[in-house]
Design a protein around this motif. Structure first.
Motif, mmCIF file in Angstrom:
data_model
loop_
_atom_site.group_PDB
_atom_site.id
_atom_site.type_symbol
_atom_site.label_atom_id
_atom_site.label_comp_id
_atom_site.label_asym_id
_atom_site.label_seq_id
_atom_site.Cartn_x
_atom_site.Cartn_y
_atom_site.Cartn_z
ATOM 1 N N GLU A 141 7.016 -15.219 -25.143
ATOM 2 C CA GLU A 141 8.143 -15.995 -25.627
ATOM 3 C C GLU A 141 7.954 -16.348 -27.108
ATOM 4 O OE1 GLU A 141 10.636 -18.778 -22.799
ATOM 5 O OE2 GLU A 141 8.883 -19.816 -23.589
ATOM 6 N N ARG A 142 6.696 -16.686 -27.450
ATOM 7 C CA ARG A 142 6.401 -17.018 -28.852
ATOM 8 C C ARG A 142 6.606 -15.805 -29.758
ATOM 9 N NH1 ARG A 142 1.975 -19.860 -27.244
ATOM 10 N NH2 ARG A 142 0.522 -18.216 -27.820
ATOM 11 N N ILE A 143 6.171 -14.647 -29.284
ATOM 12 C CA ILE A 143 6.291 -13.437 -30.103
ATOM 13 C C ILE A 143 7.753 -13.022 -30.253
ATOM 14 C CG2 ILE A 143 5.781 -10.956 -30.184
ATOM 15 C CD1 ILE A 143 3.054 -11.616 -28.893
ATOM 16 N N LEU A 144 8.469 -12.996 -29.145
ATOM 17 C CA LEU A 144 9.853 -12.513 -29.186
ATOM 18 C C LEU A 144 10.819 -13.528 -29.787
ATOM 19 C CD1 LEU A 144 10.189 -10.768 -25.695
ATOM 20 C CD2 LEU A 144 9.845 -9.664 -27.898
ATOM 21 N N GLY A 145 10.515 -14.806 -29.604
ATOM 22 C CA GLY A 145 11.429 -15.836 -30.105
ATOM 23 C C GLY A 145 12.673 -16.005 -29.255
ATOM 24 N N VAL A 146 12.687 -15.400 -28.056
ATOM 25 C CA VAL A 146 13.806 -15.590 -27.124
ATOM 26 C C VAL A 146 13.239 -16.114 -25.800
ATOM 27 C CG1 VAL A 146 15.101 -13.665 -28.164
ATOM 28 C CG2 VAL A 146 13.759 -13.256 -26.108
ATOM 29 N N PRO A 147 14.067 -16.781 -24.991
ATOM 30 C CA PRO A 147 13.553 -17.273 -23.705
ATOM 31 C C PRO A 147 13.091 -16.129 -22.802
ATOM 32 C CG PRO A 147 15.703 -18.251 -24.202
ATOM 33 C CD PRO A 147 15.473 -17.169 -25.214
ATOM 34 N N VAL A 148 11.941 -16.319 -22.155
ATOM 35 C CA VAL A 148 11.418 -15.331 -21.207
ATOM 36 C C VAL A 148 11.204 -16.045 -19.876
ATOM 37 C CG1 VAL A 148 9.515 -13.730 -20.689
ATOM 38 C CG2 VAL A 148 10.229 -14.062 -23.058
ATOM 39 N N VAL A 149 11.798 -15.532 -18.807
ATOM 40 C CA VAL A 149 11.707 -16.187 -17.507
ATOM 41 C C VAL A 149 11.250 -15.211 -16.417
ATOM 42 C CG1 VAL A 149 12.976 -17.600 -15.833
ATOM 43 C CG2 VAL A 149 13.723 -17.565 -18.216
ATOM 44 N N ALA A 156 4.612 -7.401 -9.550
ATOM 45 C CA ALA A 156 3.592 -7.399 -10.604
ATOM 46 C C ALA A 156 2.354 -8.168 -10.140
ATOM 47 C CB ALA A 156 4.166 -8.010 -11.880
ATOM 48 N N GLU A 157 2.592 -9.299 -9.468
ATOM 49 C CA GLU A 157 1.467 -10.095 -8.965
ATOM 50 C C GLU A 157 0.662 -9.311 -7.939
ATOM 51 O OE1 GLU A 157 3.139 -13.801 -7.621
ATOM 52 O OE2 GLU A 157 2.316 -14.864 -9.356
ATOM 53 N N ASP A 158 1.379 -8.605 -7.064
ATOM 54 C CA ASP A 158 0.699 -7.776 -6.058
ATOM 55 C C ASP A 158 -0.156 -6.704 -6.715
ATOM 56 O OD1 ASP A 158 1.752 -9.172 -4.018
ATOM 57 O OD2 ASP A 158 3.310 -7.724 -3.485
ATOM 58 N N LYS A 159 0.325 -6.181 -7.844
ATOM 59 C CA LYS A 159 -0.417 -5.119 -8.533
ATOM 60 C C LYS A 159 -1.468 -5.693 -9.474
ATOM 61 C CE LYS A 159 3.074 -1.470 -8.613
ATOM 62 N NZ LYS A 159 3.972 -0.717 -9.494
ATOM 63 N N ASN A 160 -1.623 -7.027 -9.413
ATOM 64 C CA ASN A 160 -2.610 -7.691 -10.259
ATOM 65 C C ASN A 160 -2.309 -7.583 -11.748
ATOM 66 O OD1 ASN A 160 -4.682 -9.400 -9.758
ATOM 67 N ND2 ASN A 160 -5.832 -7.852 -8.599
ATOM 68 N N ILE A 161 -1.022 -7.533 -12.081
ATOM 69 C CA ILE A 161 -0.644 -7.477 -13.491
ATOM 70 C C ILE A 161 -0.330 -8.908 -13.921
ATOM 71 C CG2 ILE A 161 1.119 -6.654 -15.130
ATOM 72 C CD1 ILE A 161 1.437 -4.224 -13.175
ATOM 73 N N ARG A 162 -1.089 -9.390 -14.899
ATOM 74 C CA ARG A 162 -0.863 -10.755 -15.359
ATOM 75 C C ARG A 162 -0.175 -10.734 -16.710
ATOM 76 N NH1 ARG A 162 -5.941 -11.093 -13.479
ATOM 77 N NH2 ARG A 162 -6.071 -11.915 -11.367
ATOM 78 N N ILE A 163 0.876 -11.512 -16.830
ATOM 79 C CA ILE A 163 1.635 -11.547 -18.084
ATOM 80 C C ILE A 163 1.645 -12.969 -18.628
ATOM 81 C CG2 ILE A 163 3.907 -11.142 -19.145
ATOM 82 C CD1 ILE A 163 4.371 -9.164 -16.710
ATOM 83 N N ASP A 164 1.266 -13.096 -19.896
ATOM 84 C CA ASP A 164 1.284 -14.399 -20.548
ATOM 85 C C ASP A 164 2.709 -14.665 -21.059
ATOM 86 O OD1 ASP A 164 0.987 -16.627 -22.145
ATOM 87 O OD2 ASP A 164 -0.966 -16.001 -22.941
ATOM 88 N N VAL A 165 3.489 -15.355 -20.203
ATOM 89 C CA VAL A 165 4.902 -15.568 -20.500
ATOM 90 C C VAL A 165 5.102 -16.383 -21.782
ATOM 91 C CG1 VAL A 165 7.067 -16.558 -19.627
ATOM 92 C CG2 VAL A 165 5.524 -15.381 -18.068
ATOM 93 N N GLU A 166 4.287 -17.440 -21.925
ATOM 94 C CA GLU A 166 4.441 -18.293 -23.115
ATOM 95 C C GLU A 166 4.182 -17.530 -24.406
ATOM 96 O OE1 GLU A 166 2.186 -21.923 -22.798
ATOM 97 O OE2 GLU A 166 3.019 -22.214 -20.787
#
Lengths: 74, 180
Positions: B131-139, B118-128
């Motif tokens: 995690e806030r939206i889903l309410g489950v741990p995201v790693v 994903a990083e190579d493809k320049n896809i940035r994901i806001d993990v925090e």
């Protein structure tokens, strides 16, 4: 203009407008839903499958399925 | 307690399985390498827990044999924690399955695998935020190099069931959740 997904030309882009009701769940897991932007990536001859790009990833669909999806193209 | 590894075909579930159990399951770069399931054991905070490598499924509406097995396994293991393995570079599709699993009431942890791709493809994901939206741990993880595994394992115990209505609300309601 509306056309079937199967009728899209190579590299043509469009927005998914309508999916046949009983097919909706089947293609949803592959990222194809109403309102999604799609691009025709590969077409195969002799009624072969099509490959479409949706959300930066590729999904192949049988022509029979692509026939039942309507897209809006410019 | 059991742990089920679930996700789309070709996202790296078997690499996860091998890393977590120390087993040597066949991995290949072809979707659908795992058609049947594999069972193994891993140690979680001094306890032995069963880990199951579930075949890849696009959704919980079975369309082929591998998906049938996946849905059956989920139904037969009501008391398990699900590790949803997603391809971070194709996150949207993966989240569809993750949400289906959460909607069924299973406690889940989301692993954003192939983080390097994903990083190579320049896809940035806001993990925090996710995690806030889903309410489950995201790693974020990179299974082939083992990055993120310590964190993932430490978060398995934090997994708890979340109501889907709660997720829709955190995402900004039904309307905005549908377009964004």
């Amino acid at each position: 203009m509306e056309k079937k997904l199967s009728e899209m030309d190579f590299d043509e882009e469009g927005t998914v407008k309508e999916i046949e009701e009983n097919l909706k769940k089947q293609v949803a897991g592959m990222g194809i839903r109403e309102g999604k932007n799609v691009r025709m990536a590969t077409k195969q001859p002799i009624k072969g499958p099509v490959v479409v790009e949706v959300d930066k990833s590729f999904t192949s669909l049988g022509l029979g399925i692509a026939d039942k999806i309507v897209v809006e193209v410019e | 307690m059991k742990i089920l590894l679930m996700g789309h075909p070709n996202v790296g579930k078997s690499v996860f399985f091998n890393r977590l159990t120390g087993a040597k399951v066949l991995e290949s770069n072809y979707p659908g390498t795992t058609v049947d399931f594999m069972k193994g054991w891993m140690r979680l905070e001094g306890e032995d827990v069963e880990l199951i490598d579930v075949p890849g499924a696009f959704s919980l509406e079975p369309k082929d044999r591998a998906e049938e097995v996946a849905v059956k396994m989920l139904a037969e293991n009501k008391d398990s924690v699900i590790v949803c393995v997603l391809d971070a570079s194709k996150i949207e599709r993966g989240l569809y399955l993750a949400l289906e699993i959460i909607e069924k009431g299973y406690p889940a942890v989301v692993a954003l695998n192939m983080w390097d791709v994903a990083e190579d493809k320049n896809i940035r994901i806001d993990v925090e935020k996710l995690e806030r939206i889903l309410g489950v741990p995201v790693v974020p993880t990179t299974a082939i190099s083992g990055e993120g595994f310590k964190e993932l394992v430490s978060k398995i115990k934090e997994a708890a069931p979340v109501k889907i209505e709660k997720i829709i609300e955190s995402a900004g309601g039904r309307e905005s959740a549908a377009v964004s």
